[in-house]
Design a protein around this motif. Structure first.
Motif, PDB file in Angstrom:
ATOM      1  N   TYR A   5      12.115  10.093   4.920  1.00  0.00           N
ATOM      2  CA  TYR A   5      11.419   8.900   5.359  1.00  0.00           C
ATOM      3  C   TYR A   5      10.521   8.365   4.256  1.00  0.00           C
ATOM      4  O   TYR A   5      10.415   7.165   4.056  1.00  0.00           O
ATOM      5  CB  TYR A   5      10.595   9.234   6.608  1.00  0.00           C
ATOM      6  CG  TYR A   5       9.896   8.035   7.197  1.00  0.00           C
ATOM      7  CD1 TYR A   5      10.589   7.125   7.989  1.00  0.00           C
ATOM      8  CD2 TYR A   5       8.549   7.809   6.961  1.00  0.00           C
ATOM      9  CE1 TYR A   5       9.968   6.022   8.534  1.00  0.00           C
ATOM     10  CE2 TYR A   5       7.907   6.709   7.506  1.00  0.00           C
ATOM     11  CZ  TYR A   5       8.619   5.820   8.296  1.00  0.00           C
ATOM     12  OH  TYR A   5       7.992   4.726   8.822  1.00  0.00           O
ATOM     13  N   TYR A   6       9.863   9.255   3.535  1.00  0.00           N
ATOM     14  CA  TYR A   6       8.961   8.859   2.456  1.00  0.00           C
ATOM     15  C   TYR A   6       9.732   8.823   1.149  1.00  0.00           C
ATOM     16  O   TYR A   6      10.360   9.789   0.764  1.00  0.00           O
ATOM     17  CB  TYR A   6       7.792   9.841   2.335  1.00  0.00           C
ATOM     18  CG  TYR A   6       6.886   9.796   3.527  1.00  0.00           C
ATOM     19  CD1 TYR A   6       5.969   8.766   3.687  1.00  0.00           C
ATOM     20  CD2 TYR A   6       6.941  10.778   4.501  1.00  0.00           C
ATOM     21  CE1 TYR A   6       5.129   8.710   4.785  1.00  0.00           C
ATOM     22  CE2 TYR A   6       6.096  10.730   5.606  1.00  0.00           C
ATOM     23  CZ  TYR A   6       5.196   9.696   5.743  1.00  0.00           C
ATOM     24  OH  TYR A   6       4.382   9.639   6.821  1.00  0.00           O
ATOM     25  N   LEU A  11       5.302   4.380  -3.590  1.00  0.00           N
ATOM     26  CA  LEU A  11       3.918   4.413  -4.050  1.00  0.00           C
ATOM     27  C   LEU A  11       3.678   3.325  -5.095  1.00  0.00           C
ATOM     28  O   LEU A  11       2.634   2.680  -5.097  1.00  0.00           O
ATOM     29  CB  LEU A  11       3.564   5.793  -4.604  1.00  0.00           C
ATOM     30  CG  LEU A  11       2.135   5.998  -5.089  1.00  0.00           C
ATOM     31  CD1 LEU A  11       1.119   5.684  -3.988  1.00  0.00           C
ATOM     32  CD2 LEU A  11       1.952   7.425  -5.582  1.00  0.00           C
ATOM     33  N   ARG A  12       4.653   3.095  -5.947  1.00  0.00           N
ATOM     34  CA  ARG A  12       4.527   2.054  -6.972  1.00  0.00           C
ATOM     35  C   ARG A  12       4.510   0.648  -6.367  1.00  0.00           C
ATOM     36  O   ARG A  12       4.114  -0.308  -7.015  1.00  0.00           O
ATOM     37  CB  ARG A  12       5.660   2.179  -7.993  1.00  0.00           C
ATOM     38  CG  ARG A  12       5.539   3.438  -8.858  1.00  0.00           C
ATOM     39  CD  ARG A  12       6.542   3.444  -9.998  1.00  0.00           C
ATOM     40  NE  ARG A  12       7.930   3.353  -9.568  1.00  0.00           N
ATOM     41  CZ  ARG A  12       8.692   4.385  -9.223  1.00  0.00           C
ATOM     42  NH1 ARG A  12       8.211   5.597  -9.260  1.00  0.00           N
ATOM     43  NH2 ARG A  12       9.952   4.207  -8.858  1.00  0.00           N
ATOM     44  N   LYS A  13       4.933   0.523  -5.122  1.00  0.00           N
ATOM     45  CA  LYS A  13       4.968  -0.775  -4.439  1.00  0.00           C
ATOM     46  C   LYS A  13       3.694  -1.053  -3.647  1.00  0.00           C
ATOM     47  O   LYS A  13       3.575  -2.101  -3.013  1.00  0.00           O
ATOM     48  CB  LYS A  13       6.162  -0.830  -3.495  1.00  0.00           C
ATOM     49  CG  LYS A  13       7.509  -0.667  -4.177  1.00  0.00           C
ATOM     50  CD  LYS A  13       8.611  -0.601  -3.128  1.00  0.00           C
ATOM     51  CE  LYS A  13       9.946  -0.268  -3.755  1.00  0.00           C
ATOM     52  NZ  LYS A  13      10.977  -0.088  -2.725  1.00  0.00           N
ATOM     53  N   PHE A  14       2.758  -0.137  -3.654  1.00  0.00           N
ATOM     54  CA  PHE A  14       1.556  -0.252  -2.829  1.00  0.00           C
ATOM     55  C   PHE A  14       0.819  -1.571  -3.059  1.00  0.00           C
ATOM     56  O   PHE A  14       0.357  -2.211  -2.118  1.00  0.00           O
ATOM     57  CB  PHE A  14       0.638   0.946  -3.086  1.00  0.00           C
ATOM     58  CG  PHE A  14      -0.568   1.039  -2.205  1.00  0.00           C
ATOM     59  CD1 PHE A  14      -0.559   0.598  -0.896  1.00  0.00           C
ATOM     60  CD2 PHE A  14      -1.729   1.594  -2.700  1.00  0.00           C
ATOM     61  CE1 PHE A  14      -1.678   0.707  -0.083  1.00  0.00           C
ATOM     62  CE2 PHE A  14      -2.858   1.718  -1.905  1.00  0.00           C
ATOM     63  CZ  PHE A  14      -2.829   1.272  -0.589  1.00  0.00           C
ATOM     64  N   CYS A  59      -0.709  12.498   3.967  1.00  0.00           N
ATOM     65  CA  CYS A  59      -0.133  11.340   3.284  1.00  0.00           C
ATOM     66  C   CYS A  59       0.558  11.800   1.997  1.00  0.00           C
ATOM     67  O   CYS A  59      -0.115  12.099   1.007  1.00  0.00           O
ATOM     68  CB  CYS A  59      -1.221  10.312   2.956  1.00  0.00           C
ATOM     69  SG  CYS A  59      -0.581   8.918   2.011  1.00  0.00           S
ATOM     70  N   PRO A  60       1.886  11.862   1.983  1.00  0.00           N
ATOM     71  CA  PRO A  60       2.574  12.335   0.784  1.00  0.00           C
ATOM     72  C   PRO A  60       2.342  11.445  -0.426  1.00  0.00           C
ATOM     73  O   PRO A  60       2.311  11.923  -1.556  1.00  0.00           O
ATOM     74  CB  PRO A  60       4.048  12.368   1.184  1.00  0.00           C
ATOM     75  CG  PRO A  60       4.161  11.487   2.363  1.00  0.00           C
ATOM     76  CD  PRO A  60       2.814  11.494   3.049  1.00  0.00           C
ATOM     77  N   CYS A  62      -0.445   9.809  -1.118  1.00  0.00           N
ATOM     78  CA  CYS A  62      -1.781  10.150  -1.620  1.00  0.00           C
ATOM     79  C   CYS A  62      -1.780  11.519  -2.308  1.00  0.00           C
ATOM     80  O   CYS A  62      -2.463  11.705  -3.313  1.00  0.00           O
ATOM     81  CB  CYS A  62      -2.798  10.139  -0.475  1.00  0.00           C
ATOM     82  SG  CYS A  62      -2.890   8.567   0.403  1.00  0.00           S
ATOM     83  N   ILE A  63      -1.034  12.456  -1.740  1.00  0.00           N
ATOM     84  CA  ILE A  63      -0.943  13.783  -2.359  1.00  0.00           C
ATOM     85  C   ILE A  63      -0.366  13.652  -3.761  1.00  0.00           C
ATOM     86  O   ILE A  63      -0.903  14.219  -4.722  1.00  0.00           O
ATOM     87  CB  ILE A  63      -0.116  14.753  -1.489  1.00  0.00           C
ATOM     88  CG1 ILE A  63      -0.867  15.054  -0.190  1.00  0.00           C
ATOM     89  CG2 ILE A  63       0.201  16.039  -2.259  1.00  0.00           C
ATOM     90  CD1 ILE A  63      -0.025  15.755   0.877  1.00  0.00           C
ATOM     91  N   ASP A  64       0.718  12.884  -3.894  1.00  0.00           N
ATOM     92  CA  ASP A  64       1.311  12.662  -5.221  1.00  0.00           C
ATOM     93  C   ASP A  64       0.302  11.996  -6.157  1.00  0.00           C
ATOM     94  O   ASP A  64       0.099  12.435  -7.296  1.00  0.00           O
ATOM     95  CB  ASP A  64       2.552  11.771  -5.126  1.00  0.00           C
ATOM     96  CG  ASP A  64       3.768  12.493  -4.579  1.00  0.00           C
ATOM     97  OD1 ASP A  64       3.693  13.703  -4.286  1.00  0.00           O
ATOM     98  OD2 ASP A  64       4.815  11.822  -4.426  1.00  0.00           O
ATOM     99  N   ALA A  65      -0.334  10.920  -5.664  1.00  0.00           N
ATOM    100  CA  ALA A  65      -1.241  10.146  -6.512  1.00  0.00           C
ATOM    101  C   ALA A  65      -2.437  10.968  -6.958  1.00  0.00           C
ATOM    102  O   ALA A  65      -2.821  10.917  -8.142  1.00  0.00           O
ATOM    103  CB  ALA A  65      -1.717   8.898  -5.770  1.00  0.00           C
ATOM    104  N   TYR A  66      -3.042  11.740  -6.057  1.00  0.00           N
ATOM    105  CA  TYR A  66      -4.258  12.461  -6.427  1.00  0.00           C
ATOM    106  C   TYR A  66      -3.985  13.809  -7.081  1.00  0.00           C
ATOM    107  O   TYR A  66      -4.859  14.354  -7.746  1.00  0.00           O
ATOM    108  CB  TYR A  66      -5.236  12.526  -5.245  1.00  0.00           C
ATOM    109  CG  TYR A  66      -5.888  11.170  -5.121  1.00  0.00           C
ATOM    110  CD1 TYR A  66      -6.877  10.788  -6.020  1.00  0.00           C
ATOM    111  CD2 TYR A  66      -5.429  10.229  -4.216  1.00  0.00           C
ATOM    112  CE1 TYR A  66      -7.418   9.524  -5.986  1.00  0.00           C
ATOM    113  CE2 TYR A  66      -5.973   8.962  -4.173  1.00  0.00           C
ATOM    114  CZ  TYR A  66      -6.964   8.618  -5.067  1.00  0.00           C
ATOM    115  OH  TYR A  66      -7.502   7.353  -5.051  1.00  0.00           O
TER     116      TYR A  66
END
Length: 111
Positions: A5-6, A11-14, A59-60, A62-66
């Motif tokens: 689903y994710y 994330l790059r489209k945020f 939030c996957p 957010c986990i990736d980003a942080y």
């Protein structure tokens, strides 16, 4: 690997959320940027907090980003995991403390 689903590419489209609501999207990003500026807490500390919260809210993106942000700020894997455990402890404690509500209701109904 099967699709999930994710999609990490999302994330790059945020930033595109402003396309459907420019004013609110811009206000959010302005606020978000202000929150993560240096202040009473360092950007490094805020990154660790964000990583822990990302796990609590699951939030996957957010986990990736942080995780990436933390690495760039010199946060170690041990510090990251300790932050995740702190978040998990608060989340599980919050769940368990609601057991008191259940106990109160049970006692009231079983009298």
């Amino acid at each position: 690997m099967a699709n999930t689903y994710y999609d990490a590419a999302d994330l790059r489209k945020f930033g595109k959320i402003t396309e459907w609501s420019e004013e609110l999207g811009n206000k959010f990003f302005e606020y978000y940027g202000k929150v993560f500026e240096e202040g009473a807490l360092s950007a490094r500390e805020k990154s660790l907090i964000a990583l822990a919260v990302a796990h609590v809210v699951k939030c996957p993106y957010c986990i990736d980003a942080y995780t990436k942000d933390g690495l760039q700020r010199g946060i170690t894997k041990e510090e990251m995991m300790e932050a995740v455990h702190a978040g998990a402890a608060i989340e599980s404690g919050a769940t368990l403390v609601h057991g008191v509500q259940m106990m109160n209701k049970y006692n009231k109904l079983s009298m």
